[in-house]
Design a protein around this motif. Structure first.
Motif, mmCIF file in Angstrom:
data_model
loop_
_atom_site.group_PDB
_atom_site.id
_atom_site.type_symbol
_atom_site.label_atom_id
_atom_site.label_comp_id
_atom_site.label_asym_id
_atom_site.label_seq_id
_atom_site.Cartn_x
_atom_site.Cartn_y
_atom_site.Cartn_z
ATOM 1 N N PHE A 7 0.932 -1.313 0.061
ATOM 2 C CA PHE A 7 -0.016 -0.088 -0.055
ATOM 3 C C PHE A 7 0.788 1.230 0.018
ATOM 4 C CE2 PHE A 7 -2.420 3.373 1.698
ATOM 5 C CZ PHE A 7 -3.647 3.177 1.236
ATOM 6 N N ILE A 8 1.764 1.149 0.733
ATOM 7 C CA ILE A 8 2.869 2.342 0.866
ATOM 8 C C ILE A 8 3.396 2.731 -0.539
ATOM 9 C CG2 ILE A 8 5.162 3.158 1.940
ATOM 10 C CD1 ILE A 8 2.558 3.413 3.803
ATOM 11 N N GLN A 9 3.865 1.794 -1.094
ATOM 12 C CA GLN A 9 4.696 1.759 -2.488
ATOM 13 C C GLN A 9 3.490 2.314 -3.506
ATOM 14 O OE1 GLN A 9 6.309 -2.377 -2.788
ATOM 15 N NE2 GLN A 9 8.216 -1.083 -3.497
ATOM 16 N N GLU A 10 2.501 1.813 -3.411
ATOM 17 C CA GLU A 10 1.311 2.127 -4.395
ATOM 18 C C GLU A 10 0.945 3.631 -4.349
ATOM 19 O OE1 GLU A 10 -3.361 1.068 -5.830
ATOM 20 O OE2 GLU A 10 -1.946 -0.353 -4.479
ATOM 21 N N HIS A 11 0.685 3.990 -2.939
ATOM 22 C CA HIS A 11 0.501 5.450 -2.695
ATOM 23 C C HIS A 11 1.494 6.186 -2.189
ATOM 24 C CE1 HIS A 11 -3.368 2.771 -2.413
ATOM 25 N NE2 HIS A 11 -3.910 3.783 -2.975
ATOM 26 N N ASP A 12 2.716 6.111 -2.569
ATOM 27 C CA ASP A 12 3.833 6.958 -2.058
ATOM 28 C C ASP A 12 3.204 8.471 -2.812
ATOM 29 O OD1 ASP A 12 5.690 6.856 -0.544
ATOM 30 O OD2 ASP A 12 7.324 6.157 -1.904
ATOM 31 N N GLY A 13 3.617 9.373 -1.822
ATOM 32 C CA GLY A 13 3.555 10.729 -2.211
ATOM 33 C C GLY A 13 1.956 11.308 -2.267
ATOM 34 N N ALA A 14 1.058 10.347 -1.663
ATOM 35 C CA ALA A 14 -0.404 10.658 -1.811
ATOM 36 C C ALA A 14 -0.711 11.830 -0.846
ATOM 37 C CB ALA A 14 -1.190 9.475 -1.367
ATOM 38 N N ASP A 15 -1.573 12.758 -0.992
ATOM 39 C CA ASP A 15 -2.129 13.751 -0.407
ATOM 40 C C ASP A 15 -2.491 13.325 1.107
ATOM 41 O OD1 ASP A 15 -2.887 16.152 0.835
ATOM 42 O OD2 ASP A 15 -4.242 16.504 -0.800
ATOM 43 N N THR A 16 -1.845 13.395 2.183
ATOM 44 C CA THR A 16 -2.371 12.838 3.533
ATOM 45 C C THR A 16 -3.441 13.739 4.196
ATOM 46 O OG1 THR A 16 -0.237 13.642 4.411
ATOM 47 C CG2 THR A 16 -0.279 11.218 3.759
ATOM 48 N N PHE A 17 -3.627 14.836 3.626
ATOM 49 C CA PHE A 17 -4.671 15.803 3.870
ATOM 50 C C PHE A 17 -6.109 15.498 3.268
ATOM 51 C CE2 PHE A 17 -0.822 17.914 4.991
ATOM 52 C CZ PHE A 17 -1.028 18.121 6.529
ATOM 53 N N ASP A 18 -5.900 14.741 2.285
ATOM 54 C CA ASP A 18 -7.309 14.628 1.221
ATOM 55 C C ASP A 18 -8.282 13.767 1.932
ATOM 56 O OD1 ASP A 18 -8.596 12.692 -1.114
ATOM 57 O OD2 ASP A 18 -8.409 14.509 -1.713
ATOM 58 N N VAL A 19 -9.556 14.410 2.041
ATOM 59 C CA VAL A 19 -10.636 13.595 3.135
ATOM 60 C C VAL A 19 -11.018 12.370 2.395
ATOM 61 C CG1 VAL A 19 -12.888 13.859 3.791
ATOM 62 C CG2 VAL A 19 -11.459 15.741 3.970
ATOM 63 N N ARG A 20 -10.921 12.083 1.229
ATOM 64 C CA ARG A 20 -11.510 10.919 0.634
ATOM 65 C C ARG A 20 -10.368 9.800 0.741
ATOM 66 N NH1 ARG A 20 -13.447 12.569 -5.369
ATOM 67 N NH2 ARG A 20 -11.601 13.842 -5.145
ATOM 68 N N PHE A 21 -9.002 10.225 0.689
ATOM 69 C CA PHE A 21 -8.052 9.290 0.757
ATOM 70 C C PHE A 21 -8.044 8.804 2.044
ATOM 71 C CE2 PHE A 21 -3.481 8.371 1.646
ATOM 72 C CZ PHE A 21 -3.424 7.191 0.978
ATOM 73 N N LEU A 22 -8.304 9.848 2.964
ATOM 74 C CA LEU A 22 -8.067 9.416 4.533
ATOM 75 C C LEU A 22 -9.071 8.449 4.863
ATOM 76 C CD1 LEU A 22 -7.259 12.765 6.096
ATOM 77 C CD2 LEU A 22 -5.667 10.858 5.655
ATOM 78 N N THR A 23 -10.347 8.738 4.241
ATOM 79 C CA THR A 23 -11.562 7.720 4.679
ATOM 80 C C THR A 23 -11.255 6.290 4.112
ATOM 81 O OG1 THR A 23 -12.866 9.463 4.437
ATOM 82 C CG2 THR A 23 -13.945 7.352 4.228
ATOM 83 N N SER A 24 -10.654 6.328 2.925
ATOM 84 C CA SER A 24 -10.400 5.129 2.218
ATOM 85 C C SER A 24 -9.104 4.190 3.189
ATOM 86 C CB SER A 24 -9.940 5.226 0.946
ATOM 87 O OG SER A 24 -9.360 4.086 0.208
ATOM 88 N N VAL A 25 -8.305 4.958 3.597
ATOM 89 C CA VAL A 25 -7.251 4.385 4.485
ATOM 90 C C VAL A 25 -7.814 3.786 5.822
ATOM 91 C CG1 VAL A 25 -5.116 4.776 5.789
ATOM 92 C CG2 VAL A 25 -5.500 5.841 3.624
ATOM 93 N N ARG A 26 -8.751 4.698 6.437
ATOM 94 C CA ARG A 26 -9.266 4.136 7.761
ATOM 95 C C ARG A 26 -10.382 2.957 7.399
ATOM 96 N NH1 ARG A 26 -9.567 10.111 8.564
ATOM 97 N NH2 ARG A 26 -7.880 10.613 10.088
#
Length: 460
Positions: A7-26
């Motif tokens: 997951f880290i390799q696939e999403h390296d550089g992702a915006d860790t403040f993006d609400v949709r991304f954070l919801t997906s991670v959780r």
């Protein structure tokens, strides 16, 4: 951990403040989501700062702040390269180091490549658990991990039977409310309260402190146990001050390395002595950003012992321009980098490289000959001088016409750089840099000048 690394390799550089991304991670990681988010955030900082760790996607970083506070690999390897010098009594191959404020673990990792054994201690349990995993992933089997608070009463218990030759501390420089602090007594742990206990248990203590700390004040606070201060810079930024503490009466002086030539960088030496009541060795260190820490590369940077800056007397005194004609005949300009500036070594470029200082309080220099001094480019910024004008109405008018766009620096003038740029009426940017300064001449006269220059490199 496989899914974590993928997951880290696939999403390296992702915006860790993006609400949709954070919801997906959780949704995907549940209770481990915050660790994943923090790891992605820290990796952004480590990409250039500690590229060796960035290259390993399985490493875990539980707290984003730890990525901001950790050493770069260049500065960590520099500290590691000092170990045998500051602990000469340790048998080669048997050196033991205790890092009592381990944090992310970059310094302990670097120490483990020079020392036989390293004790990493960290008060934060999450960081300690992550460090244990990360050290294993990095193949560092000679680091043992401990999690305990450091106080004068707990030191013996934390060390146990581990008898270190060097203790390292990097006290946290934030208050309980999260504000940055600079006084040693305000950091955690409190070095002032701990120093006597530390030195009873170990003959040598190395401490990393803020580059904003006042060196004279450090001397006053630490007294006779402060043997040396290293001002460590990487690129255009002073990164840290390293304090060498040893038991008074048994000082260990470091060797001064040369630049790879037979000519030593400094003469025999001359500890720093200003208004503070103690005499300490003061070193200015300019590291290459990608320094690998190999002892084979130790001569790729300079380590200079800075002498006392005397107001007068012999070779210690800076040489000033004879007259305006000498200024106008100069071909290059040297602006000292952050290591020399923070160390206050304002006369050293004259002694070390034969430069001429433009003014007593104008820390700009010109080479006195036709040959650009070897090694000077490592110590700051150098420029090829295009023109020298008087800093008066006529000079300002000519400069504005010739260079409507230029970067501007003011030195030893009654206005700052932005004020000088506005007075010139020009825009920032362009290939030319304009320096406004006061020059002092050997006959006691002085004058104000504008100097136009372009960046110099060795191919010119």
């Amino acid at each position: 951990m496989g899914s974590f690394s993928a997951f880290i390799q696939e999403h390296d550089g992702a915006d860790t403040f993006d609400v949709r991304f954070l919801t997906s991670v959780r949704q995907q990681f549940g209770a481990d989501a915050e660790r994943v988010i923090a790891t992605l955030a820290v990796r952004k900082k480590l990409k250039d700062k500690v590229p060796q760790w960035f290259a390993e996607p399985s490493l875990v970083y539980p707290k984003p702040l730890a990525g901001e506070q950790c050493s770069s690999s260049a500065t960590a390897f520099y500290k590691a390269s000092l170990l045998q010098d500051i602990a000469p009594s340790a048998a080669k191959g048997c050196l033991r180091v205790a890092d009592l404020t381990g944090g992310l673990g970059v310094d302990a990792w670097a120490f483990s490549q020079e020392a036989a054994e390293v004790l990493y201690n960290e008060m934060d349990a999450d960081l300690a658990d992550a460090a244990r995993h990360n050290f294993a992933a990095l193949g560092r089997s000679n680091i043992r991990v401990s999690c305990a608070e450091i106080t004068a009463d707990s030191l013996s218990a934390v060390l146990g039977i581990f008898a270190p030759d060097v203790i390292f501390l990097d006290p946290a420089r934030r208050s309980a409310s999260g504000q940055k602090v600079f006084r040693l007594a305000d950091c955690s742990p409190d070095l002032i309260a701990l120093k006597d206990s530390l030195l009873r248990l170990c003959p040598t203590v190395l401490v990393k402190v803020s580059p904003m700390a006042d060196i004279a004040q450090l001397g006053r606070e630490l007294g006779d146990c402060l043997q040396a201060v290293h001002v460590v810079a990487v690129g255009d930024e002073c990164k840290e001050l390293l304090l060498l503490l040893q038991r008074p009466g048994d000082p260990v002086r470091l060797a001064v390395h040369s630049s790879g030539t037979d000519r030593p960088l400094v003469a025999k030496s001359e500890e720093i002595c200003s208004s503070q009541p103690v005499r300490i060795g003061l070193y200015a260190v300019q590291l290459p950003a990608a320094w690998s820490g190999s002892r084979m590369l130790r001569e790729a940077f300079f380590q200079v012992l800075c002498d006392e800056e005397h107001p007068a007397g012999g070779q210690r005194e800076a040489r000033y321009l004879a007259d305006e004609a000498e200024l106008k005949a100069a071909r290059w300009l040297f602006v000292p980098g952050p290591a020399l500036t923070k160390a206050g070594a304002f006369n050293l470029p004259c002694r070390q490289f034969g430069l001429v200082k433009l003014g007593r309080s104008t820390h700009l220099y010109v080479p006195s000959g036709d040959v650009f001094p070897a090694g000077l480019l490592s110590w700051g910024k150098s420029y090829r001088i295009c023109s020298v004008l008087p800093l008066d109405k006529a000079g300002i008018r000519e400069a504005a016409m010739r260079w409507p766009k230029a970067d501007v620096t003011a030195r030893n003038l009654p206005l700052d750089s932005e004020g000088l740029r506005k007075r010139l009426g020009i825009k920032a940017g362009g290939a030319i840099h304009l320096f406004g300064f006061r020059a002092d001449f050997q006959d006691g006269t002085s004058g104000k000048y504008l100097l136009a220059a372009e960046p110099y490199n060795e191919s010119m």
